[in-house]
Scaffold this motif. Structure first.
Motif, PDB file in Angstrom:
ATOM      1  N   MET A  95       0.840  -1.184   0.000  1.00  0.00           N
ATOM      2  CA  MET A  95       0.000   0.000   0.000  1.00  0.00           C
ATOM      3  C   MET A  95       0.890   1.255   0.000  1.00  0.00           C
ATOM      4  N   VAL A  96       0.385   2.287  -0.646  1.00  0.00           N
ATOM      5  CA  VAL A  96       1.133   3.534  -0.768  1.00  0.00           C
ATOM      6  C   VAL A  96       0.266   4.671  -0.225  1.00  0.00           C
ATOM      7  N   LEU A  97       0.791   5.411   0.741  1.00  0.00           N
ATOM      8  CA  LEU A  97       0.057   6.542   1.290  1.00  0.00           C
ATOM      9  C   LEU A  97      -0.005   7.633   0.216  1.00  0.00           C
ATOM     10  N   THR A  98      -1.237   7.955  -0.202  1.00  0.00           N
ATOM     11  CA  THR A  98      -1.461   8.872  -1.317  1.00  0.00           C
ATOM     12  C   THR A  98      -2.277  10.056  -0.820  1.00  0.00           C
ATOM     13  N   VAL A  99      -1.795  11.265  -1.074  1.00  0.00           N
ATOM     14  CA  VAL A  99      -2.456  12.471  -0.590  1.00  0.00           C
ATOM     15  C   VAL A  99      -3.319  13.062  -1.710  1.00  0.00           C
ATOM     16  N   PHE A 100      -4.571  13.321  -1.383  1.00  0.00           N
ATOM     17  CA  PHE A 100      -5.511  13.979  -2.291  1.00  0.00           C
ATOM     18  C   PHE A 100      -5.768  15.375  -1.751  1.00  0.00           C
ATOM     19  N   THR A 101      -5.830  16.351  -2.663  1.00  0.00           N
ATOM     20  CA  THR A 101      -6.039  17.738  -2.257  1.00  0.00           C
ATOM     21  C   THR A 101      -7.152  18.354  -3.088  1.00  0.00           C
ATOM     22  N   TRP A 102      -8.017  19.110  -2.434  1.00  0.00           N
ATOM     23  CA  TRP A 102      -9.080  19.882  -3.068  1.00  0.00           C
ATOM     24  C   TRP A 102      -8.788  21.342  -2.764  1.00  0.00           C
ATOM     25  N   HIS A 103      -8.546  22.156  -3.801  1.00  0.00           N
ATOM     26  CA  HIS A 103      -8.105  23.547  -3.627  1.00  0.00           C
ATOM     27  C   HIS A 103      -9.220  24.576  -3.794  1.00  0.00           C
ATOM     28  N   THR A 140     -13.866   9.485   2.149  1.00  0.00           N
ATOM     29  CA  THR A 140     -12.932   9.904   3.183  1.00  0.00           C
ATOM     30  C   THR A 140     -13.038  11.415   3.335  1.00  0.00           C
ATOM     31  N   VAL A 141     -13.367  11.863   4.534  1.00  0.00           N
ATOM     32  CA  VAL A 141     -13.525  13.286   4.807  1.00  0.00           C
ATOM     33  C   VAL A 141     -12.175  13.972   4.663  1.00  0.00           C
ATOM     34  N   MET A 142     -12.207  15.142   4.015  1.00  0.00           N
ATOM     35  CA  MET A 142     -10.989  15.919   3.827  1.00  0.00           C
ATOM     36  C   MET A 142     -10.933  17.014   4.887  1.00  0.00           C
ATOM     37  N   ASN A 143      -9.725  17.324   5.314  1.00  0.00           N
ATOM     38  CA  ASN A 143      -9.510  18.307   6.379  1.00  0.00           C
ATOM     39  C   ASN A 143      -8.760  19.513   5.852  1.00  0.00           C
ATOM     40  N   MET A 200      -9.732  27.230   1.830  1.00  0.00           N
ATOM     41  CA  MET A 200      -9.892  26.755   0.465  1.00  0.00           C
ATOM     42  C   MET A 200      -9.256  25.382   0.239  1.00  0.00           C
ATOM     43  N   ALA A 201      -8.079  25.127   0.786  1.00  0.00           N
ATOM     44  CA  ALA A 201      -7.345  23.891   0.520  1.00  0.00           C
ATOM     45  C   ALA A 201      -7.644  22.843   1.584  1.00  0.00           C
ATOM     46  N   LEU A 202      -8.093  21.676   1.112  1.00  0.00           N
ATOM     47  CA  LEU A 202      -8.373  20.549   2.007  1.00  0.00           C
ATOM     48  C   LEU A 202      -7.618  19.339   1.484  1.00  0.00           C
ATOM     49  N   SER A 203      -7.260  18.419   2.390  1.00  0.00           N
ATOM     50  CA  SER A 203      -6.535  17.234   1.953  1.00  0.00           C
ATOM     51  C   SER A 203      -6.903  16.031   2.794  1.00  0.00           C
ATOM     52  N   SER A 204      -6.544  14.880   2.257  1.00  0.00           N
ATOM     53  CA  SER A 204      -6.740  13.617   2.951  1.00  0.00           C
ATOM     54  C   SER A 204      -5.710  12.633   2.423  1.00  0.00           C
ATOM     55  N   ALA A 205      -5.183  11.785   3.293  1.00  0.00           N
ATOM     56  CA  ALA A 205      -4.212  10.769   2.898  1.00  0.00           C
ATOM     57  C   ALA A 205      -4.869   9.395   2.991  1.00  0.00           C
ATOM     58  N   ILE A 206      -4.716   8.610   1.921  1.00  0.00           N
ATOM     59  CA  ILE A 206      -5.361   7.303   1.838  1.00  0.00           C
ATOM     60  C   ILE A 206      -4.328   6.276   1.389  1.00  0.00           C
ATOM     61  N   ASP A 207      -4.288   5.117   2.044  1.00  0.00           N
ATOM     62  CA  ASP A 207      -3.426   4.021   1.614  1.00  0.00           C
ATOM     63  C   ASP A 207      -4.076   3.317   0.431  1.00  0.00           C
ATOM     64  N   LEU A 208      -3.372   3.283  -0.700  1.00  0.00           N
ATOM     65  CA  LEU A 208      -3.888   2.644  -1.908  1.00  0.00           C
ATOM     66  C   LEU A 208      -2.875   1.665  -2.466  1.00  0.00           C
TER      67      LEU A 208
END
Length: 107
Positions: A1-9, A24-27, A34-42
């Motif tokens: 699994m790879v920790l992958t960061v998603f960002t919503w700007h 997955t809720v973004m913080n 404006m900028a939110l992110s979440s890290a997910i193992d994929l």
């Protein structure tokens, strides 16, 4: 699994990223409105995903997009297998606060 960061700007009161079952809720990133992110193992490979922003499905127009099997536009990401030589970042790096001195001391 790879920790992958998603960002919503683009802001929003309630933002989640979907593509792997339940969203997955973004913080907020560093207190930004404006900028939110979440890290997910994929697992490595291609993954389609989408954002749910205040009850409306959205894609990030700045990221790669693909038409999914049901004719819906999704974002697409390729998660690479980590290199054996890659240095892993500590968990606090993913949460947005990182003391660079602690990384140098640990090396």
């Amino acid at each position: 699994m790879v920790l992958t960061v998603f960002t919503w700007h683009y802001g929003g009161r309630e933002v989640s990223v979907y593509g792997w079952g339940d969203g997955t809720v973004m913080n907020s990133m560093n207190g930004s409105t404006m900028a939110l992110s979440s890290a997910i193992d994929l697992p490595p490979g291609y993954h389609q995903y989408k954002f749910l922003v205040d009850g409306t499905w959205q894609v990030d127009e700045e990221q790669l997009r693909v038409i999914g099997e049901h004719g819906v536009i999704n974002n697409l990401i390729f998660v690479e297998e980590p290199s054996a030589n890659a240095q892993r970042l500590p968990p606090e790096a993913v949460r947005g606060t990182l003391d660079l001195d602690s990384i140098r001391d640990a090396a």
